[in-house]
Design a protein around this motif. Structure first.
Motif, short mmCIF file in Angstrom:
data_model
loop_
_atom_site.label_atom_id
_atom_site.label_comp_id
_atom_site.label_asym_id
_atom_site.label_seq_id
_atom_site.Cartn_x
_atom_site.Cartn_y
_atom_site.Cartn_z
N THR A 35 -26.61 -1.92 13.64
CA THR A 35 -25.01 -1.88 12.80
C THR A 35 -25.45 -2.75 11.42
O THR A 35 -26.68 -3.33 11.36
N ASP A 36 -24.64 -2.71 10.44
CA ASP A 36 -25.09 -3.20 9.16
C ASP A 36 -25.45 -4.65 9.24
O ASP A 36 -24.95 -5.18 9.90
N ARG A 37 -26.42 -5.01 8.47
CA ARG A 37 -26.72 -6.22 8.48
C ARG A 37 -26.12 -7.17 7.46
O ARG A 37 -26.52 -8.37 7.29
N ASP A 38 -25.38 -6.38 6.29
CA ASP A 38 -24.65 -6.89 5.79
C ASP A 38 -23.39 -8.01 6.18
O ASP A 38 -23.28 -7.66 7.14
N LEU A 39 -23.21 -9.00 5.29
CA LEU A 39 -22.08 -9.74 5.75
C LEU A 39 -20.67 -8.99 5.63
O LEU A 39 -20.46 -8.30 4.88
#
Length: 369
Positions: free
Chosen positions: A361-365
């Motif tokens: 999954t995306d690791r951005d906030l």
């Protein structure tokens, strides 16, 4: 997959490792070692269930008669291992030790064996030194087979599906406990057999890496750390952390989150055969320290994972054992200044030429409206 995960040859491998370690036998009671060798997820009861693996004889499973049917129906029933049932008036410890050669000098007891059972074995073999069976089992379990890696990949995909649902659950005005209850249900709905833990750390609670669910109300503009994991029907575990915020995050949080993401990537990039766990730890830790947050990274970078959420190898300074293909572990640096905190965690596997992430999954906030 059951046969691939729990192959028959493991019994012989344990026996050979027992002999190499200079032990007369190992005693494996319910827990991850017993399941690793036989596939039998035995109930941890006051009645003794124990796989006895002598160094120079065939293994056998001592099992309460009322659990015999369950043992036979488990993968252990297909391995050809002898099952020795015992009745309520029998001494199962005498049954377990009675076949060993006289004068056995040293035996291994399962790392997760209850103390009362270890003491009963000591009384049954008063002249034998007891050591942790982990000295035998660690070398087998620390390198995952292709089937085990596939099971971890399945676990990673399942917990990823849960994280994709989390933005629907976190809302200003809800409590951590309310969100945690919904995440608990989602973990089961997405294929896990058991929920191992749910951390929903909002605001200052996000600065506590092992925060317990509380009745604290999530407020607008607050970051929320969500660290979750469970056990799949295969027996293999998931563990992943992502970070969320209701609305725009504080400026100082956004600044150190960018550093954290870079650090997590640096540690993942450092994973390869021959690299040491302490080098993987240092790769991310150095990024965090260079940005001035070094004192706020207060734990190791990672832990091994498989049939247990925490097992070898540990990704920490001082661990110089070279990584090998099949070793599986978390990469989870964190920064915890106090008003809030953040951690990014993926499970990874060392491959023949680098690393594979089990979480994607995306690791951005993730910003939540």
């Amino acid at each position: 997959m059951t046969t691939e995960l729990y192959p028959r040859e493991r019994l012989a491998q344990v026996r050979e490792a027992t002999a190499r370690a200079g032990l007369g036998a190992v005693f494996l009671t319910p827990g991850p070692d017993l399941r690793y060798v036989t596939g039998y997820d035995a109930l941890p009861l006051e009645r003794l269930t124990c796989l006895v693996v002598p160094a120079d004889d065939e293994p056998f499973l001592v099992v309460p008669r009322l659990e015999l049917a369950a043992a036979r129906e488990s993968p252990a029933g297909g391995l050809g291992v002898e099952m020795v049932p015992w009745d309520e008036t029998d001494d199962p410890f005498a049954l377990a030790t009675g076949r060993l050669p006289r004068g056995v000098a040293k035996v291994g007891v399962a790392d997760r064996m209850w103390a009362v059972m270890a003491l009963r074995f000591r009384a049954a073999l008063p002249d034998a030194e007891q050591v942790a069976a982990g000295t035998v089992m660690r070398g087998l379990r620390v390198r995952k087979s292709p089937a085990e890696v596939a099971a971890l990949r399945e676990a990673g995909a399942a917990i990823d599906r849960v994280h994709r649902r989390v933005p629907e659950l976190i809302k200003a005005g809800r409590t951590e406990r309310e969100v945690g209850r919904d995440i608990h249900d989602a973990i089961l709905e997405e294929g896990h057999a058991l929920v191992d833990f749910v951390i929903v750390g909002s605001g200052p609670n996000g600065a506590s890496p092992h925060a317990e669910l509380s009745d604290r109300v999530i407020r607008p503009g607050e970051p929320v750390v969500v660290d979750i994991g469970g056990t799949m029907p295969s027996g293999y575990c998931s563990d992943s952390t992502r970070d969320y915020c209701v609305g725009e995050p504080p400026a100082d949080y956004a600044a150190y989150y960018a550093v954290l993401k870079e650090a997590q990537q640096a540690s993942c990039d450092a994973v390869r055969p021959g690299a040491t766990p302490e080098a993987v730890d240092a790769a991310g830790r150095d990024v965090i320290a260079a940005a001035g947050y070094g004192e706020l990274f207060i734990h190791r970078t990672g832990h091994g994972i498989g049939l247990e959420t925490h097992e070898d190898p540990y990704i920490v300074s001082g661990n110089t054992e070279p990584l090998e293909p099949g070793m599986a572990f978390s990469i989870e640096p964190g920064i915890y200044p106090g008003p809030h905190g953040a951690r990014i965690e993926d499970i990874v596997v060392c491959t023949e030429d680098g690393v594979e992430r089990m979480n994607n999954t995306d690791r951005d906030l993730v910003l939540i409206d």
